[in-house]
Scaffold this motif. Structure first.
Motif, PDB file in Angstrom:
ATOM      1  N   ALA A 553       0.830  -1.207   0.000  1.00 27.59           N
ATOM      2  CA  ALA A 553       0.000   0.000   0.000  1.00 27.59           C
ATOM      3  C   ALA A 553       0.863   1.256   0.000  1.00 27.59           C
ATOM      4  N   LYS A 554       1.973   1.228   0.719  1.00 28.97           N
ATOM      5  CA  LYS A 554       2.873   2.375   0.739  1.00 28.97           C
ATOM      6  C   LYS A 554       3.450   2.629  -0.649  1.00 28.97           C
ATOM      7  N   ILE A 555       3.868   1.546  -1.325  1.00 27.24           N
ATOM      8  CA  ILE A 555       4.405   1.684  -2.684  1.00 27.24           C
ATOM      9  C   ILE A 555       3.325   2.227  -3.616  1.00 27.24           C
ATOM     10  N   ARG A 556       2.114   1.735  -3.447  1.00 30.32           N
ATOM     11  CA  ARG A 556       1.011   2.199  -4.273  1.00 30.32           C
ATOM     12  C   ARG A 556       0.772   3.696  -4.073  1.00 30.32           C
ATOM     13  N   ARG A 557       0.815   4.154  -2.827  1.00 32.40           N
ATOM     14  CA  ARG A 557       0.587   5.573  -2.543  1.00 32.40           C
ATOM     15  C   ARG A 557       1.667   6.462  -3.138  1.00 32.40           C
ATOM     16  N   SER A 558       2.900   5.963  -3.143  1.00 35.23           N
ATOM     17  CA  SER A 558       4.031   6.789  -3.573  1.00 35.23           C
ATOM     18  C   SER A 558       4.511   6.468  -4.981  1.00 35.23           C
ATOM     19  N   GLY A 559       3.847   5.542  -5.662  1.00 32.81           N
ATOM     20  CA  GLY A 559       4.405   5.012  -6.908  1.00 32.81           C
ATOM     21  C   GLY A 559       3.889   5.617  -8.190  1.00 32.81           C
ATOM     22  N   MET A 560       3.334   6.817  -8.138  1.00 32.63           N
ATOM     23  CA  MET A 560       2.790   7.401  -9.357  1.00 32.63           C
ATOM     24  C   MET A 560       3.869   7.631 -10.410  1.00 32.63           C
ATOM     25  N   VAL A 561       5.004   8.197 -10.012  1.00 34.33           N
ATOM     26  CA  VAL A 561       6.086   8.471 -10.969  1.00 34.33           C
ATOM     27  C   VAL A 561       6.613   7.170 -11.562  1.00 34.33           C
ATOM     28  N   GLU A 562       6.810   6.166 -10.702  1.00 33.29           N
ATOM     29  CA  GLU A 562       7.287   4.869 -11.181  1.00 33.29           C
ATOM     30  C   GLU A 562       6.313   4.279 -12.199  1.00 33.29           C
ATOM     31  N   GLU A 563       5.041   4.395 -11.908  1.00 37.21           N
ATOM     32  CA  GLU A 563       4.025   3.849 -12.807  1.00 37.21           C
ATOM     33  C   GLU A 563       4.051   4.560 -14.160  1.00 37.21           C
ATOM     34  N   HIS A 564       4.229   5.867 -14.144  1.00 38.67           N
ATOM     35  CA  HIS A 564       4.278   6.623 -15.392  1.00 38.67           C
ATOM     36  C   HIS A 564       5.507   6.262 -16.221  1.00 38.67           C
ATOM     37  N   ILE A 565       6.642   6.068 -15.563  1.00 40.26           N
ATOM     38  CA  ILE A 565       7.852   5.658 -16.284  1.00 40.26           C
ATOM     39  C   ILE A 565       7.663   4.277 -16.897  1.00 40.26           C
ATOM     40  N   GLN A 566       7.051   3.378 -16.124  1.00 44.45           N
ATOM     41  CA  GLN A 566       6.809   2.033 -16.635  1.00 44.45           C
ATOM     42  C   GLN A 566       5.858   2.074 -17.830  1.00 44.45           C
ATOM     43  N   TYR A 597      10.217   7.119  -0.820  1.00 49.77           N
ATOM     44  CA  TYR A 597      10.198   5.894  -1.618  1.00 49.77           C
ATOM     45  C   TYR A 597      11.184   6.030  -2.775  1.00 49.77           C
ATOM     46  N   SER A 598      11.939   4.977  -3.040  1.00 48.10           N
ATOM     47  CA  SER A 598      12.876   4.977  -4.165  1.00 48.10           C
ATOM     48  C   SER A 598      12.668   3.709  -4.987  1.00 48.10           C
ATOM     49  N   PHE A 599      12.949   3.805  -6.274  1.00 51.92           N
ATOM     50  CA  PHE A 599      12.772   2.665  -7.156  1.00 51.92           C
ATOM     51  C   PHE A 599      13.805   2.741  -8.278  1.00 51.92           C
ATOM     52  N   GLY A 600      14.028   1.613  -8.929  1.00 50.22           N
ATOM     53  CA  GLY A 600      14.987   1.564 -10.026  1.00 50.22           C
ATOM     54  C   GLY A 600      14.305   1.341 -11.362  1.00 50.22           C
ATOM     55  N   LYS A 601      14.931   1.859 -12.432  1.00 50.74           N
ATOM     56  CA  LYS A 601      14.443   1.642 -13.790  1.00 50.74           C
ATOM     57  C   LYS A 601      15.654   1.610 -14.729  1.00 50.74           C
ATOM     58  N   PRO A 602      15.536   0.871 -15.848  1.00 45.77           N
ATOM     59  CA  PRO A 602      16.650   0.799 -16.793  1.00 45.77           C
ATOM     60  C   PRO A 602      16.740   2.057 -17.656  1.00 45.77           C
ATOM     61  N   ASN A 603      17.972   2.331 -18.110  1.00 44.97           N
ATOM     62  CA  ASN A 603      18.248   3.419 -19.033  1.00 44.97           C
ATOM     63  C   ASN A 603      19.113   2.874 -20.176  1.00 44.97           C
ATOM     64  N   ARG A 604      18.770   3.222 -21.399  1.00 42.99           N
ATOM     65  CA  ARG A 604      19.594   2.774 -22.525  1.00 42.99           C
ATOM     66  C   ARG A 604      20.855   3.641 -22.582  1.00 42.99           C
ATOM     67  N   ILE A 605      22.009   2.954 -22.586  1.00 43.03           N
ATOM     68  CA  ILE A 605      23.300   3.642 -22.703  1.00 43.03           C
ATOM     69  C   ILE A 605      23.951   3.200 -24.003  1.00 43.03           C
ATOM     70  N   THR A 606      24.395   4.169 -24.795  1.00 41.61           N
ATOM     71  CA  THR A 606      24.996   3.852 -26.092  1.00 41.61           C
ATOM     72  C   THR A 606      26.355   4.509 -26.218  1.00 41.61           C
ATOM     73  N   ALA A 607      27.153   3.949 -27.148  1.00 40.66           N
ATOM     74  CA  ALA A 607      28.470   4.519 -27.435  1.00 40.66           C
ATOM     75  C   ALA A 607      28.757   4.382 -28.921  1.00 40.66           C
ATOM     76  N   THR A 608      29.407   5.375 -29.471  1.00 40.41           N
ATOM     77  CA  THR A 608      29.905   5.310 -30.852  1.00 40.41           C
ATOM     78  C   THR A 608      31.379   5.655 -30.822  1.00 40.41           C
TER      79      THR A 608
END
Length: 838
Positions: A553-566, A597-608
């Motif tokens: 429930a705590k994650i649900r209350r604080s997870g709006m940003v995480e949900e939008h990123i997902q 609340y903190s959460f992790g998400k992937p980021n695409r990293i590229t190199a040329t």
């Protein structure tokens, strides 16, 4: 899948579990609550030391993160250290009858200040009743009459002698009205009738009265007038003498009537300063006995034909004889502990109040002196939150000044100097108080660096830990702490599974399996919320299910940003691959901190990569979106490439690294290994697995270093893969040192156990690149050559090609330069007018 022989993290190491069966109870009703403070041994030792030191400057500064129990611990410690034999004195301000602008301070034993105030009030009340009766007594009236009769006889004799002499000189005494009063005047008698001198002069000028006789009469009148004036001066002196004698008689009778009461008070209050105040009060009352008379008797006599309107000041005539009881310790049973939650200047140090009288003027007196928490805590302890106090004008300078001098002079703080002048300078109060400031480490170090007085008055720092060592004793203390909170809040009991779940969450909060969190505020919130869900479900005992519900429930209350990123990842707006292989592209992992609340998400990293001499270009840095730690991590990559590949040739390469679709600031070095992998991929041409995400920093030797937020990062990539359906090959590559920090969610552990998700620990870049490409990294041979077909061999070959290509390109430009110069000369000769003028 991982290369053959590559070890994954064992399932049992993905999450530390507390077996509920090991807890020696069924519910918390069977255990005793804990009373002592847990997990803060170092801070408690420092706290006891600071409060135990009696010398100046050993005040305590408590530092630590909010929620670590700082205030609760301070309260408990102070309660333990208070003693009943150290109740401080009462403090009173009284009038200074010699210098009213400098009120005097009295120190009395606990409870005696209140008693003195009561005794003085009773004395004044008694005098208000008895003194008027004293002046109406037969004895007093008789003595007063004797004095008045004596002086009346003297006055009659004066007037009788004067009248006889005036008559002998042919004059008469008459009363002449002059304004509001009468004055005696001598007039000559002519033909047995008093005649005004002016009339007599007019008659003399007309010849109706002898002029010589008129002049003689006028000279006699002048002599008589002078004698009358002299007599009246003597009468005035005699009247003043009579008045003084009456006042002395009043004073003697008053002092005689109060002597018994004063003797009793002196016997009760043996302090010299109190006795002097009582004597000064009685003496001042004796000088101002008119205040005991009714108001009607104090009014002047009415003038005939004039209306009299009384004007009163509205002030109490007996106000100077009151007691201003500043601090009353009559009910205090031990050393005072004051916790000031609103530390304004007035609340901490007091003020001198003012009021406007009927004439519109500001007035004040010693009764309007008010003290604050600093004085009320005298002889004890004062606790203040520094962040609250330091933003209040004047509080910090006054606190430092008082602690340095051990004195406090009460004044009103007025930063705009509108009403600063109070007209009073009270006697300073001797201060003996231990101040406990509660703040964070940042403010502590700022004051230590920039305020030279800070280290002199706050010599002891009690630093609160955010975690404690996890062992059997600590777990036992944690369970008893849970019981204590349940007892305090009168909530439902927890069964052993619920207790185990709370303890496990305490471990997860620290991010380390061998530690337990001491952020007891958050633990208490979890206990309350689990109890709420148990009540919602209609059960009488809280279980593991309810704890899990509270966390979800705590994650649900604080997870709006995480949900939008997902959502952005799911619909492809944020591009993340979780399958296949791509050259120069890899999934990095970032942690988003939302405060509670903190959460992790992937980021695409590229190199040329390309031919050039620019080295590694950090696009985030060029765009001013990179923090200093991230910049350092990128610079370390250049060091690694030089050490490994540029020992026999120059490093002639330009490589650009980017966090794709990142539009905010980036900091931290946890993606430096990922950035190195994509550079190696771009140089070697080998594709990297997109079903893996990578985290970990790297040093110049290619060793993988631990990072923070490992649990959130793994769970973030797991959620992305789960949303797209787990394939059985997906997973996360982490530093091997972070295995001891794993406290993954139960659903992640279950997926790994079923072989649907994988956690790979790596120690070096070589291990990681081998996992990501499926190609051996290759160790350099004695002759300086890497094994053919290895990743390092491919990278080295590419760098040699870039170096040769750059050299060849430079040489070709040098050969073409003279030909170009000749061509330009020929063109100029053909077109002599086509000249550019500089």
């Amino acid at each position: 899948m991982a290369p053959k022989g590559f070890q994954e993290v064992p399932v049992e190491k993905l999450r530390w579990r507390l077996d509920p069966a090991t807890l020696p109870f069924n519910t918390t009703d069977e255990i005793e609550p804990i009373k002592e403070i847990i997990g803060q041994d170092r801070a408690l030792e420092a706290f006891r030391f600071g409060l135990g030191m009696e010398q100046n400057g050993y005040n305590v500064f408590v530092t630590g993160l909010p929620g670590t129990g700082r205030m609760t611990t301070v309260r408990k410690m102070l309660d333990e250290m208070t003693t009943s034999d150290k109740v401080p004195d009462d403090l009173c301000y009284v009038n200074n009858f010699d210098e009213p602008e400098a009120p005097k301070l009295l120190y009395l034993k606990p409870g005696m200040g209140k008693q003195l105030k009561k005794d003085v009030e009773e004395l004044i009340t008694t005098l208000k009743k008895d003194v008027p009766k004293l002046f109406e007594s037969e004895e007093y009236l008789k003595a007063k009459k004797e004095v008045l009769v004596t002086y009346e006889e003297k006055a009659k004799k004066f007037f009788k002698d004067l009248g006889q002499r005036v008559k002998e000189q042919g004059f008469a005494l008459v009363d002449v009205q002059m304004g509001g009063y009468k004055r005696p005047e001598v007039v000559p008698i002519v033909d047995e009738q008093p005649v005004n001198v002016d009339q007599l002069e007019a008659m003399a000028e007309k010849g109706r009265f002898p002029k010589d006789e008129f002049l003689a009469i006028k000279a006699k009148q002048q002599v008589l007038r002078e004698e009358i004036d002299r007599i009246f001066m003597e009468m005035k002196d005699m009247q003043e003498e009579m008045q003084k004698k009456l006042e002395d008689m009043d004073r003697v009778m008053f002092l005689k009537s109060t002597s018994t009461a004063l003797t009793d008070l002196n016997a009760k209050y043996d302090q010299e300063k109190v006795q002097k105040f009582l004597q000064d009060m009685i003496d001042d009352l004796a000088k101002n006995l008119t205040i005991f008379r009714p108001a009607a008797q104090q009014m002047p006599a009415p003038v005939p034909g004039m209306m009299f309107i009384p004007v009163t000041s509205g002030e109490d005539s007996f106000q100077p004889y009151q007691i201003n009881l500043l601090v009353d310790n009559s009910e205090q049973k031990s050393t005072p502990i004051i916790i000031e939650t609103n530390p304004t200047y007035r609340n901490v140090f007091g003020a001198i109040e003012r009021s406007v009288d009927r004439s519109g003027l500001w007035r004040t007196d010693f009764m309007k002196i008010k003290v604050g928490a600093f004085v009320k805590a005298n002889g004890g302890y004062l606790v203040i939150n520094l962040l609250d106090a330091i933003v209040e004008p004047g509080v910090w300078p006054a606190l430092k000044r008082s602690l340095k001098n051990n004195k406090l002079e009460i004044q009103t703080y007025d930063p705009f100097y509108l009403f600063t002048t109070s007209g009073l300078k009270p006697e300073p109060i001797e201060i003996n108080v231990k101040v406990v400031l509660i703040g964070d480490p940042y403010i502590y170090h700022l004051l230590l660096a920039y305020d030279p007085d800070f280290k002199k008055i706050f010599k002891v720092r009690a630093d609160f830990e955010t975690s404690m060592k996890k062992d059997a004793e600590a777990i036992n203390q944690y369970t008893r702490f849970i019981k204590e909170k349940l007892a305090e809040e009168k909530t439902k009991p927890f069964d052993r599974t619920a207790v185990a779940a709370v303890v496990e969450e305490g471990v997860r909060m620290t991010g380390r399996q061998e530690k337990l969190s001491t952020r007891f505020h958050e633990v208490t919130n979890l206990i309350r919320e689990a109890n709420f869900w148990a009540g919602r479900n209609g059960t009488e005992v809280v279980t593991e299910k309810h704890v899990d519900q509270a966390l979800a429930a705590k994650i649900r209350r604080s997870g709006m940003v995480e949900e939008h990123i997902q959502e952005a990842i799911d619909r492809g707006t944020t591009m993340i691959d979780t399958a296949g292989a791509v050259v120069g592209q890899l999934n990095g992992l970032a942690v988003y901190d939302m405060g509670e609340y903190s959460f992790g998400k992937p980021n695409r990293i590229t190199a040329t990569t390309s031919m050039g001499r620019s080295g590694v270009i950090n696009i985030e840095r060029e765009a001013d979106m990179s923090g200093s730690t991230h910049n350092k991590g990128v610079l370390i990559l250049s060091g690694f490439l030089r050490k490994r590949y540029a020992q026999d040739k120059p490093l002639t390469m330009s490589a650009s690294i980017a966090f794709e679709q990142s539009y905010g600031g980036i900091d931290g070095d946890s993606a430096s290994s990922t950035e190195l992998y994509v550079i190696l991929s771009s140089l070697s041409g080998l594709p990297l697995r997109q079903d893996l995400a990578v985290t970990g920093s790297v040093n110049q030797k290619g060793e993988i270093q631990p990072i923070g937020g490992v649990n959130q990062k793994i769970e973030g990539f797991f959620d992305v893969c789960k949303a797209r359906k787990l394939t059985g090959t997906q997973g996360v590559v982490i530093p091997h040192q972070n295995v001891a920090d794993l406290m993954l969610r139960k659903d992640v552990v279950a997926a790994v156990k079923e072989g649907k998700f994988h956690i790979y620990p790596v120690k070096s870049i070589d291990e990681g690149i081998e996992l990501l490409t499926g190609i051996p990294a290759g160790e350099i041979k004695a002759d300086g050559v890497y094994p053919e077909g290895s990743v390092n061999a491919m990278v080295n070959t590419k760098l040699i090609e870039l170096a040769k290509g750059l050299k060849a390109f430079g040489e070709s430009k040098e050969e073409d330069a003279p030909k170009a110069k000749k061509s330009r000369k020929k063109e100029t000769a053909k077109n002599p007018t086509d000249i550019t003028v500089a």
